[in-house]
Write a protein that holds these residues in place. Structure first.
Motif, PDB file in Angstrom:
ATOM      1  N   VAL A  91       0.851  -1.186   0.000  1.00  0.00           N
ATOM      2  CA  VAL A  91       0.000   0.000   0.000  1.00  0.00           C
ATOM      3  C   VAL A  91       0.890   1.240   0.000  1.00  0.00           C
ATOM      4  CG1 VAL A  91      -1.691   1.324   1.327  1.00  0.00           C
ATOM      5  CG2 VAL A  91      -1.908  -1.153   1.149  1.00  0.00           C
ATOM      6  N   MET A  92       0.658   2.134  -0.951  1.00  0.00           N
ATOM      7  CA  MET A  92       1.436   3.369  -1.053  1.00  0.00           C
ATOM      8  C   MET A  92       0.752   4.520  -0.325  1.00  0.00           C
ATOM      9  SD  MET A  92       3.917   2.115  -2.616  1.00  0.00           S
ATOM     10  CE  MET A  92       4.892   3.566  -2.787  1.00  0.00           C
ATOM     11  N   SER A  93      -0.582   4.645  -0.482  1.00  0.00           N
ATOM     12  CA  SER A  93      -1.306   5.730   0.191  1.00  0.00           C
ATOM     13  C   SER A  93      -2.800   5.444   0.230  1.00  0.00           C
ATOM     14  CB  SER A  93      -1.059   7.064  -0.516  1.00  0.00           C
ATOM     15  OG  SER A  93      -1.649   7.055  -1.801  1.00  0.00           O
ATOM     16  N   TRP A  94      -3.452   6.088   1.196  1.00  0.00           N
ATOM     17  CA  TRP A  94      -4.905   6.053   1.347  1.00  0.00           C
ATOM     18  C   TRP A  94      -5.428   7.481   1.242  1.00  0.00           C
ATOM     19  CZ3 TRP A  94      -7.781   1.655   2.012  1.00  0.00           C
ATOM     20  CH2 TRP A  94      -7.138   0.509   2.445  1.00  0.00           C
ATOM     21  N   ALA A  95      -6.653   7.644   0.765  1.00  0.00           N
ATOM     22  CA  ALA A  95      -7.304   8.955   0.754  1.00  0.00           C
ATOM     23  C   ALA A  95      -8.804   8.748   0.911  1.00  0.00           C
ATOM     24  CB  ALA A  95      -7.015   9.698  -0.542  1.00  0.00           C
ATOM     25  N   ALA A  96      -9.438   9.626   1.689  1.00  0.00           N
ATOM     26  CA  ALA A  96     -10.893   9.585   1.859  1.00  0.00           C
ATOM     27  C   ALA A  96     -11.419  10.971   1.521  1.00  0.00           C
ATOM     28  CB  ALA A  96     -11.268   9.205   3.276  1.00  0.00           C
ATOM     29  N   GLY A  97     -12.467  11.030   0.718  1.00  0.00           N
ATOM     30  CA  GLY A  97     -13.027  12.316   0.318  1.00  0.00           C
ATOM     31  C   GLY A  97     -14.533  12.275   0.281  1.00  0.00           C
ATOM     32  N   GLY A  98     -15.119  13.433   0.090  1.00  0.00           N
ATOM     33  CA  GLY A  98     -16.559  13.545  -0.022  1.00  0.00           C
ATOM     34  C   GLY A  98     -17.236  14.020   1.240  1.00  0.00           C
ATOM     35  N   GLY A  99     -16.484  14.225   2.299  1.00  0.00           N
ATOM     36  CA  GLY A  99     -17.059  14.663   3.565  1.00  0.00           C
ATOM     37  C   GLY A  99     -15.963  14.916   4.574  1.00  0.00           C
ATOM     38  N   SER A 100     -16.384  15.228   5.779  1.00  0.00           N
ATOM     39  CA  SER A 100     -15.447  15.526   6.851  1.00  0.00           C
ATOM     40  C   SER A 100     -15.043  14.225   7.546  1.00  0.00           C
ATOM     41  CB  SER A 100     -16.099  16.489   7.836  1.00  0.00           C
ATOM     42  OG  SER A 100     -15.244  16.750   8.908  1.00  0.00           O
ATOM     43  N   VAL A 101     -13.759  13.862   7.455  1.00  0.00           N
ATOM     44  CA  VAL A 101     -13.256  12.633   8.065  1.00  0.00           C
ATOM     45  C   VAL A 101     -11.900  12.864   8.717  1.00  0.00           C
ATOM     46  CG1 VAL A 101     -14.414  11.101   6.423  1.00  0.00           C
ATOM     47  CG2 VAL A 101     -12.100  11.830   5.978  1.00  0.00           C
TER      48      VAL A 101
ATOM     49  N   GLU B 222       1.549   0.112 -10.562  1.00  0.00           N
ATOM     50  CA  GLU B 222       0.794   0.797  -9.510  1.00  0.00           C
ATOM     51  C   GLU B 222      -0.673   0.833  -9.929  1.00  0.00           C
ATOM     52  OE1 GLU B 222       0.739   5.222  -7.835  1.00  0.00           O
ATOM     53  OE2 GLU B 222       2.622   4.165  -7.460  1.00  0.00           O
ATOM     54  N   THR B 223      -1.553   0.420  -9.007  1.00  0.00           N
ATOM     55  CA  THR B 223      -2.990   0.423  -9.286  1.00  0.00           C
ATOM     56  C   THR B 223      -3.715   1.184  -8.186  1.00  0.00           C
ATOM     57  OG1 THR B 223      -3.283  -1.681  -8.136  1.00  0.00           O
ATOM     58  CG2 THR B 223      -2.956  -1.788 -10.501  1.00  0.00           C
ATOM     59  N   ARG B 224      -4.971   1.497  -8.478  1.00  0.00           N
ATOM     60  CA  ARG B 224      -5.788   2.236  -7.521  1.00  0.00           C
ATOM     61  C   ARG B 224      -7.109   1.499  -7.336  1.00  0.00           C
ATOM     62  NH1 ARG B 224      -7.231   8.326  -8.906  1.00  0.00           N
ATOM     63  NH2 ARG B 224      -7.883   7.267 -10.780  1.00  0.00           N
ATOM     64  N   GLY B 225      -7.543   1.409  -6.078  1.00  0.00           N
ATOM     65  CA  GLY B 225      -8.830   0.806  -5.756  1.00  0.00           C
ATOM     66  C   GLY B 225      -9.716   1.838  -5.081  1.00  0.00           C
ATOM     67  N   MET B 226     -11.025   1.714  -5.278  1.00  0.00           N
ATOM     68  CA  MET B 226     -11.973   2.674  -4.702  1.00  0.00           C
ATOM     69  C   MET B 226     -13.121   1.926  -4.037  1.00  0.00           C
ATOM     70  SD  MET B 226     -12.039   5.451  -7.761  1.00  0.00           S
ATOM     71  CE  MET B 226     -12.370   6.930  -6.865  1.00  0.00           C
ATOM     72  N   LYS B 227     -13.678   2.566  -3.002  1.00  0.00           N
ATOM     73  CA  LYS B 227     -14.819   1.992  -2.286  1.00  0.00           C
ATOM     74  C   LYS B 227     -15.706   3.140  -1.819  1.00  0.00           C
ATOM     75  CE  LYS B 227     -15.988  -0.996   1.573  1.00  0.00           C
ATOM     76  NZ  LYS B 227     -15.903  -2.426   1.498  1.00  0.00           N
ATOM     77  N   SER B 228     -17.012   3.014  -2.047  1.00  0.00           N
ATOM     78  CA  SER B 228     -17.980   3.996  -1.573  1.00  0.00           C
ATOM     79  C   SER B 228     -18.437   3.601  -0.178  1.00  0.00           C
ATOM     80  CB  SER B 228     -19.165   4.050  -2.527  1.00  0.00           C
ATOM     81  OG  SER B 228     -20.102   5.003  -2.076  1.00  0.00           O
ATOM     82  N   ILE B 229     -18.476   4.586   0.725  1.00  0.00           N
ATOM     83  CA  ILE B 229     -18.852   4.350   2.113  1.00  0.00           C
ATOM     84  C   ILE B 229     -19.974   5.309   2.494  1.00  0.00           C
ATOM     85  CG2 ILE B 229     -18.027   4.372   4.493  1.00  0.00           C
ATOM     86  CD1 ILE B 229     -15.191   4.115   3.255  1.00  0.00           C
ATOM     87  N   THR B 230     -20.952   4.824   3.233  1.00  0.00           N
ATOM     88  CA  THR B 230     -22.036   5.664   3.734  1.00  0.00           C
ATOM     89  C   THR B 230     -21.871   5.843   5.234  1.00  0.00           C
ATOM     90  OG1 THR B 230     -23.511   4.796   2.035  1.00  0.00           O
ATOM     91  CG2 THR B 230     -24.540   5.908   3.906  1.00  0.00           C
TER      92      THR B 230
END
Length: 107
Positions: A27-37, A71-79
């Motif tokens: 794992v190189m990096s994590w990022a979370a967006g779309g709201g306050s976290v 290098e690849t990127r994965g995404m996941k939607s969270i509620t």
């Protein structure tokens, strides 16, 4: 690539996300967006992410992974949902005044 972790989280509670280990995957990096976290790598497991959603909403979690030269990127939607714990029962004044009379003390 699959991100392991819950799809729905309670605002204010900490959750953990990780990528299944495989071969030389790192794992190189994590990022979370779309709201306050609030987010940070787990000190004991640097490839895992600890996340706390500050308020309800929809978030997008992204991870960058390197495997060899690729290098690849994965995404996941969270509620994130609001915390709906039951409030403490209100204090009843009636119990406090049970032993007191309604009329003033004689003078």
């Amino acid at each position: 690539m699959i991100i392991d972790g819950p799809d729905t989280v309670v605002a204010g509670e900490q959750v953990r996300y990780r990528v299944e280990p495989s071969g030389t995957r790192k794992v190189m990096s994590w990022a979370a967006g779309g709201g306050s976290v609030a987010q940070a790598p787990d000190p004991g497991h640097p490839d895992e992410l600890l996340l706390v959603a500050d308020q309800p909403g929809t978030l997008m979690l992204t991870v960058r992974v390197r495997e060899g030269m690729t290098e690849t990127r994965g995404m996941k939607s969270i509620t994130a949902v609001p915390d709906v714990t039951d409030p403490a029962p209100p204090f009843t004044l009636r119990l406090f005044l049970h032993g007191w009379g309604w009329w003033p003390w004689p003078c």
